[in-house]
Design an enzyme around this catalytic site. Structure first.
Site, PDB file in Angstrom:
ATOM      1  N   ASN A   1      -5.439   7.164  -5.982  1.00 16.06           N
ATOM      2  CA  ASN A   1      -6.146   8.417  -5.663  1.00 16.06           C
ATOM      3  C   ASN A   1      -5.418   9.643  -6.209  1.00 16.06           C
ATOM      4  O   ASN A   1      -5.038  10.550  -5.476  1.00 16.06           O
ATOM      5  CB  ASN A   1      -6.394   8.541  -4.144  1.00 16.06           C
ATOM      6  CG  ASN A   1      -5.125   8.569  -3.321  1.00 16.06           C
ATOM      7  OD1 ASN A   1      -4.110   8.018  -3.727  1.00 16.06           O
ATOM      8  ND2 ASN A   1      -5.188   9.206  -2.175  1.00 16.06           N
TER       9      ASN A   1
ATOM     10  N   HIS B   1     -10.498   1.285   2.337  1.00 18.41           N
ATOM     11  CA  HIS B   1     -10.236   2.328   3.333  1.00 18.41           C
ATOM     12  C   HIS B   1     -11.396   2.207   4.310  1.00 18.41           C
ATOM     13  O   HIS B   1     -12.509   2.641   4.031  1.00 18.41           O
ATOM     14  CB  HIS B   1     -10.176   3.723   2.690  1.00 18.41           C
ATOM     15  CG  HIS B   1      -9.815   4.775   3.695  1.00 18.41           C
ATOM     16  ND1 HIS B   1      -8.625   5.451   3.696  1.00 18.41           N
ATOM     17  CD2 HIS B   1     -10.493   5.229   4.777  1.00 18.41           C
ATOM     18  CE1 HIS B   1      -8.582   6.278   4.733  1.00 18.41           C
ATOM     19  NE2 HIS B   1      -9.709   6.168   5.396  1.00 18.41           N
TER      20      HIS B   1
ATOM     21  N   HIS C   1       0.855  -1.199   0.000  1.00 14.73           N
ATOM     22  CA  HIS C   1       0.000   0.000   0.000  1.00 14.73           C
ATOM     23  C   HIS C   1       0.883   1.240   0.000  1.00 14.73           C
ATOM     24  O   HIS C   1       1.448   1.603   1.031  1.00 14.73           O
ATOM     25  CB  HIS C   1      -0.905   0.004   1.245  1.00 14.73           C
ATOM     26  CG  HIS C   1      -1.857   1.154   1.307  1.00 14.73           C
ATOM     27  ND1 HIS C   1      -3.193   0.992   1.594  1.00 14.73           N
ATOM     28  CD2 HIS C   1      -1.688   2.487   1.123  1.00 14.73           C
ATOM     29  CE1 HIS C   1      -3.796   2.159   1.579  1.00 14.73           C
ATOM     30  NE2 HIS C   1      -2.898   3.093   1.306  1.00 14.73           N
TER      31      HIS C   1
ATOM     32  N   LYS D   1      -9.571  -0.389  -5.301  1.00 15.63           N
ATOM     33  CA  LYS D   1      -9.571   0.328  -4.019  1.00 15.63           C
ATOM     34  C   LYS D   1     -10.898   1.039  -3.772  1.00 15.63           C
ATOM     35  O   LYS D   1     -11.374   1.798  -4.616  1.00 15.63           O
ATOM     36  CB  LYS D   1      -8.425   1.362  -4.024  1.00 15.63           C
ATOM     37  CG  LYS D   1      -8.313   2.206  -2.769  1.00 15.63           C
ATOM     38  CD  LYS D   1      -7.855   1.398  -1.565  1.00 15.63           C
ATOM     39  CE  LYS D   1      -7.928   2.190  -0.270  1.00 15.63           C
ATOM     40  NZ  LYS D   1      -6.816   3.102  -0.068  1.00 15.63           N
TER      41      LYS D   1
ATOM     42  N   ALA E   1      -3.909  14.972   5.127  1.00 14.89           N
ATOM     43  CA  ALA E   1      -3.576  13.743   5.865  1.00 14.89           C
ATOM     44  C   ALA E   1      -2.521  12.960   5.107  1.00 14.89           C
ATOM     45  O   ALA E   1      -2.642  12.764   3.899  1.00 14.89           O
ATOM     46  CB  ALA E   1      -4.829  12.899   6.042  1.00 14.89           C
TER      47      ALA E   1
ATOM     48  N   HIS F   1      -4.360  -0.315   6.201  1.00 14.39           N
ATOM     49  CA  HIS F   1      -3.822   0.521   7.288  1.00 14.39           C
ATOM     50  C   HIS F   1      -4.689   0.470   8.557  1.00 14.39           C
ATOM     51  O   HIS F   1      -5.206   1.496   9.002  1.00 14.39           O
ATOM     52  CB  HIS F   1      -3.614   1.968   6.833  1.00 14.39           C
ATOM     53  CG  HIS F   1      -4.707   2.578   5.990  1.00 14.39           C
ATOM     54  ND1 HIS F   1      -6.012   2.632   6.383  1.00 14.39           N
ATOM     55  CD2 HIS F   1      -4.656   3.167   4.773  1.00 14.39           C
ATOM     56  CE1 HIS F   1      -6.714   3.223   5.439  1.00 14.39           C
ATOM     57  NE2 HIS F   1      -5.917   3.551   4.456  1.00 14.39           N
TER      58      HIS F   1
ATOM     59  N   HIS G   1       1.449   5.412  -1.815  1.00 14.59           N
ATOM     60  CA  HIS G   1       1.035   6.533  -2.671  1.00 14.59           C
ATOM     61  C   HIS G   1       2.281   7.079  -3.349  1.00 14.59           C
ATOM     62  O   HIS G   1       3.146   7.642  -2.675  1.00 14.59           O
ATOM     63  CB  HIS G   1       0.357   7.630  -1.840  1.00 14.59           C
ATOM     64  CG  HIS G   1      -0.881   7.143  -1.152  1.00 14.59           C
ATOM     65  ND1 HIS G   1      -2.133   7.242  -1.722  1.00 14.59           N
ATOM     66  CD2 HIS G   1      -1.050   6.502   0.025  1.00 14.59           C
ATOM     67  CE1 HIS G   1      -3.032   6.702  -0.906  1.00 14.59           C
ATOM     68  NE2 HIS G   1      -2.400   6.241   0.161  1.00 14.59           N
ATOM     69  N   LEU G   2       2.354   6.899  -4.671  1.00  9.22           N
ATOM     70  CA  LEU G   2       3.531   7.385  -5.405  1.00  9.22           C
ATOM     71  C   LEU G   2       3.282   8.730  -6.065  1.00  9.22           C
ATOM     72  O   LEU G   2       4.205   9.324  -6.612  1.00  9.22           O
ATOM     73  CB  LEU G   2       3.961   6.356  -6.462  1.00  9.22           C
ATOM     74  CG  LEU G   2       4.478   5.009  -5.940  1.00  9.22           C
ATOM     75  CD1 LEU G   2       4.846   4.090  -7.101  1.00  9.22           C
ATOM     76  CD2 LEU G   2       5.686   5.181  -5.010  1.00  9.22           C
ATOM     77  N   ARG G   3       2.011   9.192  -6.042  1.00  9.43           N
ATOM     78  CA  ARG G   3       1.653  10.473  -6.675  1.00  9.43           C
ATOM     79  C   ARG G   3       1.966  10.441  -8.175  1.00  9.43           C
ATOM     80  O   ARG G   3       2.120   9.382  -8.751  1.00  9.43           O
ATOM     81  CB  ARG G   3       2.355  11.668  -5.982  1.00  9.43           C
ATOM     82  CG  ARG G   3       2.191  11.693  -4.460  1.00  9.43           C
ATOM     83  CD  ARG G   3       0.746  11.695  -4.006  1.00  9.43           C
ATOM     84  NE  ARG G   3       0.648  12.009  -2.586  1.00  9.43           N
ATOM     85  CZ  ARG G   3      -0.337  11.597  -1.806  1.00  9.43           C
ATOM     86  NH1 ARG G   3      -1.291  10.802  -2.270  1.00  9.43           N
ATOM     87  NH2 ARG G   3      -0.379  11.947  -0.542  1.00  9.43           N
TER      88      ARG G   3
ATOM     89  N   ASP H   1       1.508   2.859   3.451  1.00  6.30           N
ATOM     90  CA  ASP H   1       0.646   4.037   3.276  1.00  6.30           C
ATOM     91  C   ASP H   1       1.490   5.317   3.247  1.00  6.30           C
ATOM     92  O   ASP H   1       1.023   6.387   3.650  1.00  6.30           O
ATOM     93  CB  ASP H   1      -0.433   4.129   4.363  1.00  6.30           C
ATOM     94  CG  ASP H   1      -1.591   5.040   3.938  1.00  6.30           C
ATOM     95  OD1 ASP H   1      -1.721   5.343   2.743  1.00  6.30           O
ATOM     96  OD2 ASP H   1      -2.362   5.470   4.822  1.00  6.30           O
TER      97      ASP H   1
HETATM   98  O1  DOR Z   1      -3.094   9.653   5.480  1.00  6.84           O
HETATM   99  C1  DOR Z   1      -3.497   9.311   4.386  1.00  6.84           C
HETATM  100  N1  DOR Z   1      -3.011   9.864   3.246  1.00  6.84           N
HETATM  101  N2  DOR Z   1      -4.440   8.386   4.316  1.00  6.84           N
HETATM  102  C2  DOR Z   1      -5.043   8.074   3.162  1.00  6.84           C
HETATM  103  O2  DOR Z   1      -5.936   7.274   3.181  1.00  6.84           O
HETATM  104  C3  DOR Z   1      -4.663   8.766   1.901  1.00  6.84           C
HETATM  105  C4  DOR Z   1      -3.328   9.327   1.979  1.00  6.84           C
HETATM  106  C5  DOR Z   1      -3.031  10.319   0.885  1.00  6.84           C
HETATM  107  O3  DOR Z   1      -3.277   9.996  -0.289  1.00  6.84           O
HETATM  108  O4  DOR Z   1      -2.529  11.393   1.179  1.00  6.84           O
HETATM  109 ZN    ZN Z   2      -3.379   5.093   1.568  1.00  6.36          ZN
END
Ligand code: DOR
Ligand code: ZN
Length: 347
Positions: A43, A138, A15, A101, A265, A176, A17-19, A249
């Site tokens: 996302n 999630h 899990h 997801k 977040a 997570h 997030h690579l953006r 995460d």
């Molecule tokens: O803290 C988080 N950041 N939780 C998530 O579910 C998404 C993530 C984000 O993409 O920034």
């Molecule tokens: Zn996440």
């Protein structure tokens, strides 16, 4: 005696997030240096909703890798109420998309296109169950009447239990997890239910949000919980139960988006991911359990081969930079300006 070197089967991050764009180029090497594969969250803005979009994103990731990297991104689709069931069949056949997801609309970063009414995705879930494509959850309710610290527990009661009853063969990963209730639920659950656990939720409790004043760099979703939950998570990851596995995460945001009146977040941990997990396992006196959690349980659940390569760690502390470039902004990583006890032996 605690070992000072760890020789592990190369781990995977289930899990991350690579953006995208310049931020992707800034972060992907941190993940690729440690992990052989990673489940890449969809996302983005706009979200990755189709197999074609996932494959384009996959190419952008591969194009940003350092030349000597050996890293495979495992793609996911972002589930919306408009996702057609046919997309699932295509995803299963793609060889590039490994899961779908579910974001409850409004739960976290870029979740506005997520699901408001679960009954509207029953057709897609039925297709996922039939094609055996895992659903990544999630697991938090967004009901404003529910306390932020109870969102995960209430999600399990209100949504996860009914989903299991309706789709008993659907493979699901509760992502997570942060609470004792989630640990118990997954521990007692069937073989097709698993959970990922982050390094930051293993190392921090909710006091970290307010240490010496508000600390936006420890704000994430799900939010950090009290110490009893952290110890339950530590117990879960060191238990040897194959249904708990590593998912960082890691979620970078520019400093200005975190240090803001309405901060985002996400905690960035990819720069020290496996090293931070090693600290947590050492704290529990169970370093011998790290390899299975980090390298075996995930591929076994996803029905992929375990990695053949190794990764070496040594007990040598290093100081994390105070920030690093994230595209044309900067990002403040976990432990910024402080030390991490384990380091990679590059080879
Ligand atoms: O803290 C988080 N950041 N939780 C998530 O579910 C998404 C993530 C984000 O993409 O920034
Ligand atoms: Zn996440």
């Amino acid at each position: 005696m605690t070992p000072t070197r760890l020789d592990l089967c190369r781990p995977d991050d289930w899990h991350v997030h690579l953006r995208d764009g310049a931020a992707l180029a800034s972060v992907v090497a941190d993940t690729a240096r440690r992990f052989a594969r990673a489940i890449v969250m969809p996302n983005l803005k706009p979200p990755v909703m189709t197999v074609a979009q996932a494959e384009d994103y996959r190419r952008r990731i591969l194009a940003c890798l350092p030349p000597d990297a050996r890293f495979e991104p495992l793609m996911t689709l972002y589930l919306t109420e408009a996702t057609p069931a046919e997309e699932i069949e295509q995803a299963k056949a793609s060889g590039t998309v490994f899961a779908v997801k579910y974001y409850p609309a409004g739960a976290t970063t870029n979740s506005q296109d997520g699901v408001r009414d679960l009954t509207r995705i029953y057709g897609v879930l039925e297709a996922m169950e039939r094609h055996d494509l895992p659903l990544l959850l999630h697991g938090e309710v967004t009901d404003p009447g529910i306390d932020i610290f109870d969102r995960e527990r209430v999600f399990i009661e209100r949504h996860l239990m009914p989903l299991q009853a309706r789709f008993p063969s659907l493979r699901m990963v509760l992502e997570h997890i942060t609470t004792r209730e989630a640990v118990d639920f997954v521990s007692e659950g069937p073989a097709n239910l698993a959970a990922t656990i982050t390094a930051h939720h293993l190392l921090l409790n909710r006091n970290a949000l307010f240490e010496g004043g508000v600390n936006p760099h420890h704000y994430c979703a799900p939010i950090l919980k009290r110490e009893t939950h952290r110890t339950a998570l530590l117990q879960a990851v060191t238990s040897g139960n194959p249904r708990f596995f590593l998912g960082t995460d890691s979620a970078p945001h520019p400093r200005h988006a975190k240090e803001s009146a309405c901060g985002c977040a996400g905690v960035y941990t990819a720069h020290a991911a496996i090293e931070l997990y090693a600290e947590a396992f050492e704290q529990a006196g169970k370093l011998d359990r790290l390899e299975a959690f980090a390298s075996f349980h995930g591929p076994d659940f996803y029905r992929l081969p375990r990695n053949r390569e190794r990764l070496l760690l040594q007990k040598q502390s290093w100081t994390v930079p105070s920030d690093f470039a994230l595209g044309d902004a900067t990002c403040v990583p976990m432990r910024a300006g402080k030390t991490v006890a384990w380091s990679l032996v590059e080879g």
